[in-house]
Design an enzyme around this catalytic site. Structure first.
Site, PDB file in Angstrom:
ATOM      1  N   ILE A  29       0.852  -1.184   0.000  1.00  0.00           N
ATOM      2  CA  ILE A  29       0.000   0.000   0.000  1.00  0.00           C
ATOM      3  C   ILE A  29       0.891   1.238   0.000  1.00  0.00           C
ATOM      4  O   ILE A  29       2.078   1.166   0.326  1.00  0.00           O
ATOM      5  CB  ILE A  29      -0.973   0.020   1.208  1.00  0.00           C
ATOM      6  N   ASP A  30       0.316   2.375  -0.373  1.00  0.00           N
ATOM      7  CA  ASP A  30       1.060   3.627  -0.347  1.00  0.00           C
ATOM      8  C   ASP A  30       1.522   3.927   1.078  1.00  0.00           C
ATOM      9  O   ASP A  30       0.873   3.540   2.049  1.00  0.00           O
ATOM     10  CB  ASP A  30       0.181   4.804  -0.802  1.00  0.00           C
ATOM     11  N   ARG A  31       2.601   4.665   1.193  1.00  0.00           N
ATOM     12  CA  ARG A  31       3.136   5.042   2.503  1.00  0.00           C
ATOM     13  C   ARG A  31       2.078   5.753   3.351  1.00  0.00           C
ATOM     14  O   ARG A  31       2.001   5.560   4.560  1.00  0.00           O
ATOM     15  CB  ARG A  31       4.347   5.950   2.304  1.00  0.00           C
TER      16      ARG A  31
END
Length: 199
Positions: A29-31
């Site tokens: 997942i995105d940061r």
């Protein structure tokens, strides 16, 4: 400081060998996104799980809060790394981009926003963020894909996107596995602030 480092650190604290077992990233997942990640501990498991992702057989549900009045919809486009201004985005040219399909279900109207469930049919970088932004509904807390938004911007210290569920078949024994991650406190705090008050 990566999630993989945290897993290995937890193994060390539990007295387990921390580096003898390989870890292969399967679902990332995105940061700025919270929620479920997936690692495989064997190459066989990684290949089996990756095949489910490619075949769109892995269930992935996200919860998000997007600006404005979002309607339930299916969004399909071809995503490119650079749409011409240095940002990721969509193109109408199939041969230039990667097909991305997002299913959005509006769950609850909020103050100047909508709580949504999002199912990914494909999984491209920043797909949910790009699709909702290009539909005129950037996520609350968005810092990148909000520059073109003309409506009132709601503030949030975090991106209001959470990877809530993962469903897949175990790559070795075939058993169906369903995992869920509850909304974290910093997400629900923003959500509570946006719930319409009954007069």
């Amino acid at each position: 400081g990566t999630a993989m480092d945290l897993v290995r650190g937890a193994w060390r604290r539990a007295g387990k060998p921390a580096t003898s077992v390989p870890l292969h990233v399967v679902h990332r997942i995105d940061r700025a996104t919270s929620g479920l990640l997936m690692f495989a501990k064997t190459k066989k498991a990684e290949l089996g799980l990756a095949a489910q992702l490619r075949a769109h057989a892995m269930g992935r549900r996200y919860v998000c809060v997007a600006h404005g009045e979002v309607r339930s919809q299916r969004i399909e486009s071809y995503l490119v790394r650079d749409r011409g201004d240095g940002r990721r985005g969509s193109t109408t040219l199939r041969e230039q981009g990667k097909r991305a399909v997002t299913h959005v279900e509006a769950r609850q109207a909020l103050l100047h926003a909508t709580l949504c469930d999002v199912q990914l049919e494909t999984g491209k970088t920043h797909q949910i963020r790009i699709h909702l932004s290009e539909a005129g509904h950037p996520l609350v807390g968005e810092l990148v894909y909000i520059r073109d938004f003309a409506g009132p911007v709601l503030t949030s210290a975090r991106l209001m996107l959470h990877a809530a569920t993962l469903g897949f078949e175990h790559p070795v024994n075939g058993a169906r596995i369903e995992l869920a991650s509850p909304l974290p406190a910093d997400f629900t705090a923003v959500l509570d602030r946006l719930v319409p008050r009954v007069r």
